[in-house]
Design an enzyme around this catalytic site. Structure first.
Site, short mmCIF file in Angstrom:
data_model
loop_
_atom_site.label_atom_id
_atom_site.label_comp_id
_atom_site.label_asym_id
_atom_site.label_seq_id
_atom_site.Cartn_x
_atom_site.Cartn_y
_atom_site.Cartn_z
N SER B 125 0.01 -1.64 5.89
CA SER B 125 -0.81 -2.20 4.82
C SER B 125 -0.06 -2.12 3.51
O SER B 125 0.82 -1.26 3.33
CB SER B 125 -2.11 -1.41 4.71
OG SER B 125 -2.75 -1.71 3.49
N TYR B 138 -5.61 7.13 3.54
CA TYR B 138 -5.26 5.88 4.22
C TYR B 138 -3.87 5.43 3.80
O TYR B 138 -3.01 5.12 4.63
CB TYR B 138 -6.30 4.81 3.86
CG TYR B 138 -6.02 3.45 4.48
CD1 TYR B 138 -6.27 3.22 5.82
CD2 TYR B 138 -5.51 2.41 3.71
CE1 TYR B 138 -6.02 1.98 6.39
CE2 TYR B 138 -5.25 1.17 4.26
CZ TYR B 138 -5.51 0.96 5.60
OH TYR B 138 -5.26 -0.27 6.16
#
Lengths: 415, 232
Positions: B125, B138
């Site tokens: 990501s 994350y």
């Protein structure tokens, strides 16, 4: 904020919940609920002011395809179906003016297309569907009263999770289209009668501002051979209020002239033939933040449609894309289906507040006088009285409305 | 081609797998939720794919052996966002387990068995490019995954196996259906196309859509003494 395609009226939803898996589809405790697919109805039929929207955007899977019958989830768009089916030699039996609608929306509004005189409405080709209702899941099929309530039932009878649609064989992606300019309504009526007898697809574009009702008649048929899809696809990136009296006149003159020059036969890909406006993404932004109303009615007689078009020309109801079509006499399968024998016209009205509402109301009155009906998928303004008058089966329909479901449209017209 | 899709019910994995299915590829789909997986499998079969499924929790390393086969393509698409407000050690560990430890263990094993010409792609990501207060764990898990993929790429290229790091930005999935769409949102369909294209090309690190490479370059270039005061 979630809007309908016409961007009017505004609605504030208490919750918006995605339904992405049919195995997990259940109704949330926040009531009332309404399914929302692609948001392509123009008024408030897809809105639920103060209530909950169930977004079916992710419910977009195919389930099975056998012998021309496609079973798919309700959030699948007609574009996804055509991308899949056309290379396999199949086509949707009914398509509207945009392929960016979901199967659930196509059923809930019992949509029609340019081949209404041959194929009837979308709902007539649905073999079976599943509903999630507040008392559980239920399947229904043609012949069941719940099916007749659900087709054209504006999403009020439950959440459609999947449906089975009978496709039709097609020789390829090409449509042979003939465009014929006409100078007035009498010519349109004649062209309609003779073309409907021989062509699968017929529709007319009308210069709504012209007192003479000039326009272009299109008739087409699917033919063998290839055709290339248009490559360029533009999108309106932000609110760009360009539609006004001047631009509409200029557009109509140019469109009319271009089509007069190009009159005759040609072979085109099905996309520009059926879905010309899909070439411009988010074209509703051309009406600016206040949006627009689309007035679509059906009236049974020639005099009725003439009176409405005369009034629209007098009101300077400027609309670049005005579409006129004669419906066939195939019965529609839904209790609240809009199509019925007669003439249908769709006129866009830029929303300028009270003045526009007054124009809409004037046109609405003429429809009622002519014994016609307005199309709920497009409507944002009709009165409860007009609805009751033009949808006589509403009393038969109401018991099938699920107690957990409602919509802004329904609260407006069922008062 | 034989293709392994890990986390096959994610929106991006579904979009990529639809393209493979339409080409008639042989797919093994792995996901934790059996009902969801069978809905995805039915869709891909209808589109023309040959599809096998395996219902498996990819946090469980004892089952990784079942996935060690000579695939031509491996797409790793599972991951969790976690709750950024969560302070419990076990919850933080779960995010790292799913997004970093599991993928590192599994891809190390699988990488050994892939034939020359094969390709592994993993969904990381843009969040891995710089840690932000809003999704620190994350971001850390994806930064760790990036470093692991870079190492794996160097290791496997000698055997002719390619490793692609995929870095999507904001993707319009069912979970974001109700959010207002800024122009930065890309559809899962277009990101899925980007995934398939990246696996066929010679790319190493791919931003999806490509403009995120510039956005993230600018964000990475901010000095820490300024970055720490920002609140995006």
């Amino acid at each position: 904020m979630t809007e309908s395609w016409g961007r009017y009226p505004a609605a504030a939803h208490a919750a918006e919940i995605p339904i992405a898996w049919r195995s997990e589809a259940r109704l949330p405790p926040q009531r009332p609920v309404l399914a929302f697919g692609q948001g392509r109805s123009y008024g408030d039929a897809c809105l639920n002011d103060g209530g909950t929207l169930l977004h079916t955007f992710g419910l977009d899977r195919f389930i099975d395809f056998q012998a021309g019958v496609l079973r798919c989830e309700a959030g699948v768009t007609l574009r996804q179906i055509l991308d899949f089916a056309v290379p396999r030699g199949w086509f949707l039996p009914v398509v509207p003016g945009t392929e960016q609608v979901s199967v659930g929306g196509a059923i809930a509004n019992d949509i029609h297309g340019k081949n209404h005189h041959r194929a009837g409405t979308f709902g007539g080709h649905v073999r079976r569907l599943e509903l999630v209702r507040s008392d559980g899941r239920v399947e229904c099929a043609p012949g069941d009263p719940l099916f007749a309530a659900t087709v054209g039932g504006l999403g009020l009878t439950g959440l459609v999770t999947w449906a089975e649609i009978a496709l039709m064989p097609v020789p390829g992606p090409a449509i042979e289209v003939e465009s014929i300019p006409f100078a007035g309504l009498d010519q349109f009526f004649t062209l309609s009668d003779e073309s409907d007898a021989r062509s699968a697809y017929t529709v007319a574009w009308l210069d709504v501002l012209s007192a003479s009702h000039r326009g272009i008649f299109f008739r087409g048929d699917a033919v063998e051979g290839g055709a290339r899809p248009p490559r360029l696809r533009a999108s309106v990136p932000f609110d760009l209020p360009l539609v006004n009296g001047f631009t509409v006149r200029a557009f109509n003159a140019a469109y009319s002239a271009a089509n007069r020059l190009a009159a005759g036969r040609k072979r085109v890909h099905y996309r520009p033939f059926f879905f010309p406006l899909d070439g411009i993404g988010r074209w509703n932004r051309l009406y600016g933040k206040r949006g627009f109303l689309q007035f679509q009615c059906v009236v049974p007689t020639r005099d009725g449609i003439r009176a409405i078009l005369d009034a629209a020309a007098r009101l300077h109801a400027g609309s670049p894309i005005t579409v006129l079509k004669k419906f066939g006499d195939l019965p529609s399968p839904g209790m609240l289906s809009f199509p019925r024998p007669g003439f249908t016209v769709a006129i866009d009205l830029a929303n300028r507040g009270e003045e526009t509402f007054a124009h809409y109301q004037r046109l609405e009155q003429l429809v009622m006088v002519a014994g016609g009906a307005l199309y709920p998928a497009k409507d944002a303004r009709m009165s409860a009285e007009s609805f009751a008058r033009s949808y006589p089966r509403v009393a038969e329909f109401t018991p099938f409305v699920d107690p957990a479901f409602s919509s802004s449209f329904w609260r407006r017209v069922s008062r | 081609m034989k293709i392994l899709v890990l986390g096959a019910t994610s929106a991006i994995a579904q979009a990529a797998a639809r393209l493979w299915a339409a080409r008639g590829e042989e797919l093994l789909l792995v996901a934790r939720n059996g009902d969801r997986l069978s809905a995805v499998a039915g869709d891909l079969r209808t589109r023309g794919g040959t599809v096998e499924t395996l219902v498996q929790d990819l946090d469980d390393a004892s089952l990784y052996g079942r996935l060690v086969r000579p695939f031509d393509r491996v797409l790793l698409a599972h991951g969790v966002l976690g709750d950024p407000a969560e302070v419990e050690p076990a919850a933080i560990e779960r995010v790292l387990r799913t997004n970093l430890i599991g993928p590192a263990q599994l891809l190390t094993l699988i990488g050994e068995q892939l034939p020359p010409g094969a390709c592994i792609a993993a969904l990381s990501s843009v969040a891995g490019d710089r840690g932000r207060a809003k999704n620190g764990i994350y971001g850390a898990s994806k930064a760790g995954l990036d470093a692991f993929l870079s190492a794996l790429r160097q290791k496997l290229i000698r055997r002719g196996v390619r490793v692609v790091t995929l870095k999507p930005g904001f993707v319009d999935t069912p979970m974001t259906a109700a959010l207002p769409k800024t122009p930065l949102f890309a559809s899962a369909e277009s990101v899925g196309r980007g995934v398939v294209r990246a696996m066929e090309s010679g790319a190493d690190v791919v931003y999806l859509p490509g403009y995120w490479r510039i956005v993230m370059f600018l964000i990475r270039s901010l000095p820490e003494r300024i970055f720490k005061k920002l609140s995006f």
